[in-house]
Scaffold this motif. Structure first.
Motif: not given
Length: 257
Positions: A45-47, A53-55, A60-62, A66-68
């Motif tokens: 759920g957190v991911l 949000l980031f999308d 950037n996908g990279l 990395i954050v995930l």
């Protein structure tokens, strides 16, 4: 009250999320194990929220990958990574069984553990990045439930190295059977969701994860004489990578069929 106490204990043990403090008793501690895959669902759920949000922010996908990956470690507090590193230190030493067990019990970090953690991280980052690029991010969210449910099955059924491991102990056979039921229930529920979402790649990845479960069983029994708390972390960390790459490969194969 017992329900929430057991759940809080599970999140306290298997995640870094702050939880209300309860008086631990054997029954609550034992029942908390049934929430182990639920802790994984919380991570999913957190991911999911972070990815959405980031999308939307158009990152950037990279960067997202990395954050995930970092959030997985932050959420768990590195609980399972510790066991993975200890086990890899022992396996890579290529020594006798007794010496390997001694290495696993050593509180110091060995070079092999650090090296293998770097390898694991690279595989995880590249796998998540490729899965996102192929539009399979949502297939990855099941892995944190599947890996923990499979780990729970191992704890309930596989041969243990000895009676001094950190694995949870069951007072009676009925308790062990109940925990086993919950592990299979989580897997069944995940598979139902996969079927409803027509997610064949996730189903394939789950089957591959089951294969890894029995491969790890063979490795642990041969090298250590059975499973332990450290080898459970070893299984879980690699299972998440195996699942991730199984999703990537299954998605790639579908393009050519």
């Amino acid at each position: 009250m017992d329900f929430f106490r057991s759940m809080a204990i599970a999140f306290s043990m298997y995640s870094a999320i702050p939880m209300p403090q309860f008086q631990w008793d054997q029954k609550s501690y034992q029942n908390s194990f049934s929430f182990f895959p639920f802790v994984g669902a919380g991570l999913s759920g957190v991911l999911y929220l972070i990815y959405r949000l980031f999308d939307r922010l158009g990152l950037n996908g990279l960067v997202i990958t990395i954050v995930l990956t970092a959030c997985i470690v932050i959420y768990t507090g590195g609980f399972h990574i510790d066991g993975y590193m200890d086990t890899m230190d022992a396996l890579c030493s290529h020594r006798s069984r007794d010496e390997k067990i001694k290495i696993m019990k050593d509180p110091h970090i060995g070079a092999f553990g650090v090296i293998q953690l770097m390898v694991l991280t690279l595989f995880m980052i590249s796998g998540v990045y490729e899965a996102i690029g192929r539009g399979r991010f949502y297939s990855l969210l099941y892995t944190f439930v599947i890996s923990r449910a499979l780990s729970g099955i191992a704890v309930c059924t596989f041969k243990r190295r000895d009676n001094n491991t950190s694995l949870i102990r069951f007072e009676a056979e009925d308790s062990r059977q109940l925990m086993l039921f919950w592990m299979f229930f989580y897997i069944f529920l995940a598979l139902v969701l996969m079927f409803l979402n027509h997610d064949s790649t996730a189903i394939m990845a789950t089957l591959v994860s089951v294969v890894w479960l029995f491969v790890s069983k063979a490795i642990c029994e041969k090298e250590f004489g059975g499973i332990s708390g450290d080898t459970s972390g070893y299984f879980l960390c690699i299972c998440e990578v195996v699942y991730t790459w199984a999703v990537v490969i299954a998605a790639a194969v579908r393009l050519y069929i």
